[in-house]
Design a protein around this motif. Structure first.
Motif, PDB file in Angstrom:
ATOM      1  N   GLU A  38       3.496   7.055  -9.684  1.00 30.45           N
ATOM      2  CA  GLU A  38       3.069   6.067  -8.690  1.00 30.45           C
ATOM      3  C   GLU A  38       3.292   6.633  -7.289  1.00 30.45           C
ATOM      4  O   GLU A  38       4.153   7.496  -7.094  1.00 30.45           O
ATOM      5  N   PRO A  39       2.526   6.152  -6.301  1.00 30.53           N
ATOM      6  CA  PRO A  39       2.726   6.651  -4.935  1.00 30.53           C
ATOM      7  C   PRO A  39       3.958   6.021  -4.287  1.00 30.53           C
ATOM      8  O   PRO A  39       4.427   4.965  -4.714  1.00 30.53           O
ATOM      9  N   VAL A  40       4.470   6.691  -3.258  1.00 35.23           N
ATOM     10  CA  VAL A  40       5.551   6.121  -2.441  1.00 35.23           C
ATOM     11  C   VAL A  40       4.991   4.869  -1.768  1.00 35.23           C
ATOM     12  O   VAL A  40       3.973   4.936  -1.078  1.00 35.23           O
ATOM     13  N   SER A  90       9.684   2.022  -3.311  1.00 36.78           N
ATOM     14  CA  SER A  90      10.507   3.127  -2.819  1.00 36.78           C
ATOM     15  C   SER A  90      11.830   2.606  -2.253  1.00 36.78           C
ATOM     16  O   SER A  90      11.990   1.403  -2.044  1.00 36.78           O
ATOM     17  N   PRO A  91      12.806   3.489  -1.992  1.00 30.33           N
ATOM     18  CA  PRO A  91      14.105   3.020  -1.481  1.00 30.33           C
ATOM     19  C   PRO A  91      13.964   2.166  -0.217  1.00 30.33           C
ATOM     20  O   PRO A  91      13.222   2.519   0.706  1.00 30.33           O
ATOM     21  N   TRP A  92      14.670   1.059  -0.214  1.00 27.87           N
ATOM     22  CA  TRP A  92      14.638   0.126   0.916  1.00 27.87           C
ATOM     23  C   TRP A  92      15.022   0.825   2.215  1.00 27.87           C
ATOM     24  O   TRP A  92      14.369   0.651   3.257  1.00 27.87           O
ATOM     25  N   LYS A 148       0.839  -1.200   0.000  1.00 25.75           N
ATOM     26  CA  LYS A 148       0.000   0.000   0.000  1.00 25.75           C
ATOM     27  C   LYS A 148       0.878   1.256   0.000  1.00 25.75           C
ATOM     28  O   LYS A 148       2.043   1.217   0.403  1.00 25.75           O
ATOM     29  N   PRO A 149       0.318   2.388  -0.430  1.00 22.38           N
ATOM     30  CA  PRO A 149       1.068   3.656  -0.321  1.00 22.38           C
ATOM     31  C   PRO A 149       1.415   3.952   1.141  1.00 22.38           C
ATOM     32  O   PRO A 149       0.628   3.641   2.046  1.00 22.38           O
ATOM     33  N   LEU A 150       2.589   4.535   1.362  1.00 23.58           N
ATOM     34  CA  LEU A 150       2.968   4.934   2.714  1.00 23.58           C
ATOM     35  C   LEU A 150       2.087   6.095   3.166  1.00 23.58           C
ATOM     36  O   LEU A 150       1.692   6.936   2.355  1.00 23.58           O
ATOM     37  N   LEU A 151       1.798   6.131   4.455  1.00 22.44           N
ATOM     38  CA  LEU A 151       0.910   7.153   5.018  1.00 22.44           C
ATOM     39  C   LEU A 151       1.717   8.165   5.827  1.00 22.44           C
ATOM     40  O   LEU A 151       2.754   7.834   6.400  1.00 22.44           O
ATOM     41  N   GLU A 152       1.225   9.381   5.901  1.00 21.00           N
ATOM     42  CA  GLU A 152       1.874  10.386   6.739  1.00 21.00           C
ATOM     43  C   GLU A 152       1.723  10.028   8.211  1.00 21.00           C
ATOM     44  O   GLU A 152       0.726   9.403   8.611  1.00 21.00           O
ATOM     45  N   LEU A 153       2.683  10.432   9.015  1.00 22.76           N
ATOM     46  CA  LEU A 153       2.611  10.224  10.465  1.00 22.76           C
ATOM     47  C   LEU A 153       1.603  11.198  11.060  1.00 22.76           C
ATOM     48  O   LEU A 153       1.439  12.322  10.564  1.00 22.76           O
ATOM     49  N   MET A 154       0.949  10.748  12.143  1.00 19.34           N
ATOM     50  CA  MET A 154      -0.122  11.555  12.746  1.00 19.34           C
ATOM     51  C   MET A 154       0.087  11.793  14.234  1.00 19.34           C
ATOM     52  O   MET A 154      -0.814  12.274  14.912  1.00 19.34           O
ATOM     53  N   VAL A 156      11.964   2.863   3.459  1.00 18.59           N
ATOM     54  CA  VAL A 156      10.773   2.148   3.948  1.00 18.59           C
ATOM     55  C   VAL A 156      11.085   1.324   5.195  1.00 18.59           C
ATOM     56  O   VAL A 156      10.223   1.150   6.064  1.00 18.59           O
ATOM     57  N   GLU A 157      12.333   0.840   5.310  1.00 22.87           N
ATOM     58  CA  GLU A 157      12.687   0.089   6.523  1.00 22.87           C
ATOM     59  C   GLU A 157      12.722   1.029   7.732  1.00 22.87           C
ATOM     60  O   GLU A 157      12.180   0.711   8.800  1.00 22.87           O
ATOM     61  N   CYS A 158      13.341   2.197   7.573  1.00 19.32           N
ATOM     62  CA  CYS A 158      13.330   3.181   8.660  1.00 19.32           C
ATOM     63  C   CYS A 158      11.895   3.607   8.996  1.00 19.32           C
ATOM     64  O   CYS A 158      11.522   3.734  10.165  1.00 19.32           O
ATOM     65  N   TYR A 159      11.098   3.805   7.960  1.00 21.42           N
ATOM     66  CA  TYR A 159       9.705   4.229   8.128  1.00 21.42           C
ATOM     67  C   TYR A 159       8.919   3.209   8.958  1.00 21.42           C
ATOM     68  O   TYR A 159       8.116   3.584   9.816  1.00 21.42           O
ATOM     69  N   MET A 160       9.156   1.915   8.739  1.00 22.47           N
ATOM     70  CA  MET A 160       8.447   0.892   9.520  1.00 22.47           C
ATOM     71  C   MET A 160       8.711   1.060  11.022  1.00 22.47           C
ATOM     72  O   MET A 160       7.783   0.987  11.839  1.00 22.47           O
ATOM     73  N   TYR A 161       9.973   1.295  11.378  1.00 20.27           N
ATOM     74  CA  TYR A 161      10.298   1.431  12.808  1.00 20.27           C
ATOM     75  C   TYR A 161       9.699   2.714  13.388  1.00 20.27           C
ATOM     76  O   TYR A 161       9.287   2.732  14.552  1.00 20.27           O
ATOM     77  N   ARG A 162       9.607   3.745  12.560  1.00 24.16           N
ATOM     78  CA  ARG A 162       8.971   4.976  13.047  1.00 24.16           C
ATOM     79  C   ARG A 162       7.469   4.772  13.219  1.00 24.16           C
ATOM     80  O   ARG A 162       6.860   5.328  14.149  1.00 24.16           O
TER      81      ARG A 162
END
Length: 450
Positions: free
Chosen positions: A109-111, A116-118, A79-85, A121-127
């Motif tokens: 295409e969406p991020v 997108s760069p590995w 799925k597209p990545l979502l903004e943090l809330m 997205v890996e850092c994004y998962m932990y955030r």
């Protein structure tokens, strides 16, 4: 820069676009496993949350699990990545970084997770894991990775005792050591810190990964697995700083250690730092850790303090003595621990001067910066598809706040600075050499060398 783009001779970011690549397998298999373990950990602590917070704790546990389950589904279905809330101090920076990624992709295409760069997205998962916990008080300070980190420390006790005993033996005869002997001990403890990096829970998806044998005894057998060894350059850099200080240099020598994993690896870093101070190679050590739980086993302020307390409380003469010495260094300001939001963001380090100028300026004050581990190496080199013979300096892309050295066991498919043919030979001998943690580098760069 978005995955797949090459600009001005800089290769594209590694990504999961290539089916079967290490990035692809990490995102398809390892990252969902880490999320499942985080969910299980929160659920197993349900009773604790109820005892401490009553029904409010149970409600928070359910909601955190719901958010993490949703995150896992988003990842697995690309799925597209979502903004943090969550409105934390770094939220806006993260959302701006996502917009930057999207603008580089254009409207095509969406991020998303697999496109997108590995590194991103890996850092994004932990955030997002941090967001899922933070949005659910009263359990918003719960570390979903804490159990694995403490288990790694306790299961490495024999190795920790051996290492503290080794350090104690060196320190008993420190005054009598020749420069050559000092250099030899420095090289050994640098290598111990290097190989301590094998104990990485994010690579084993949280599986038990501890050090059970004496690390000193293993060094000779591991020597041939060090693909680049710039130890001598590191030694010369420290020594030139010492000579300057002896001839009236006003500013104190400082070594910065950008930490990676808690558990046994952190102990190897503390032992190296103790040796640097007690030998007179450095006057102060700045440790840099993470602001929140990160990549399963990375060091937070809590892990740092806990490790020293456990070492102080050990029923072992040299381990206990080391712990008290380390606490004394902290009390006296000889050692200090720092964290900065930039370390838990997805930026390549070549962005630091622009995106975190305060941190860059801090690193510029050091005589040497040691970067521990694989993620730091990926960020140093931009996690890009560089050729193996590209100079380390080229891959750093002008990131040179101070003389720096990467101490890294290889767990991702980026490696620069090799000799012609070295990478090809390794691929023939051991096809997974870049990702299996068997090989390592001690890779140095100094702005003064150019």
């Amino acid at each position: 820069m978005a995955a797949g783009q090459t600009v001005h001779g800089v290769p594209p970011s590694l990504s999961a676009k290539l089916t079967g690549s290490f990035a692809y397998l990490t995102i398809r298999d390892r990252m969902p496993t880490i999320l499942t373990k985080a969910i299980d950990t929160i659920h197993r602590n349900k009773k604790k949350f109820f005892e401490e917070h009553g029904e409010e704790g149970i409600s928070a546990e359910k909601q955190a699990i719901s958010l993490l389950s949703k995150l896992r589904n988003e990842l697995q279905t690309d799925k597209p990545l979502l903004e943090l809330m969550d409105g934390l101090p770094d939220t806006e920076s993260w959302n701006q970084y996502m917009q930057r990624q999207q603008s580089q992709l254009g409207d095509q295409e969406p991020v998303s997770w697999f496109k997108s760069p590995w590194l991103y997205v890996e850092c994004y998962m932990y955030r997002r894991i941090q967001e899922a916990v933070w949005l659910n008080p009263p359990i918003n300070n719960f570390d979903v990775f804490n159990e694995g980190k403490t288990q790694s420390f306790f299961e490495s006790q024999q190795a920790v005792m051996a290492l503290c005993t080794y350090l104690g033996d060196i320190q008993k005869s420190m005054e009598k050591l020749s420069e050559n002997q000092l250099s030899e001990f420095f090289s050994k403890l640098l290598q111990v810190s290097l190989w301590g990096n094998k104990c990485d829970l994010s690579i084993s998806a949280g599986q038990e990964n501890s050090q059970k044998t004496s690390p000193i005894d293993s060094l000779n057998s591991l020597q041939s697995f060090i693909l680049v060894d710039d130890s001598n350059m590191v030694w010369l850099t420290l020594n030139s700083s010492r000579r300057l200080e002896g001839s009236g240099k006003k500013t104190a020598d400082r070594v910065d250690i950008v930490l990676d994993n808690a558990g046994f690896e952190l102990v190897t870093d503390l032992v190296l730092a103790d040796f640097l101070v007690s030998s007179g190679l450095a006057r102060r050590i700045h440790f840099h850790g993470k602001c929140f739980p990160w990549f399963v086993s990375d060091v937070t302020a809590n892990d740092f303090q806990w490790t020293i307390r456990q070492t102080m409380a050990a029923n072992h003469k040299w381990m206990c003595k080391s712990g008290f010495q380390w606490q004394s260094y902290l009390n006296e300001g000889v050692w200090s621990y720092h964290d900065h939001p930039f370390w838990t963001q997805p930026h390549e380090f070549c962005d630091m001067a622009a995106d975190a100028p305060d941190l860059y300026a801090t690193l510029q004050e050091a005589d040497l910066v040691l970067f521990k581990g694989d993620l730091n190496y990926r960020k140093l080199t931009g996690d890009r598809d560089w050729g193996h013979t590209v100079d380390f300096c080229t891959a750093l892309r002008s990131f040179e706040p101070a003389p720096l050295c990467s101490l890294r066991t290889l767990k991702a498919n980026v490696q620069v600075g090799l000799q012609p043919g070295q990478g090809e030979k390794l691929t023939t001998q051991d096809p997974s050499w870049m990702t299996n943690g068997k090989y390592a580098v001690i890779q140095f760069h100094s702005p003064n060398l150019e």
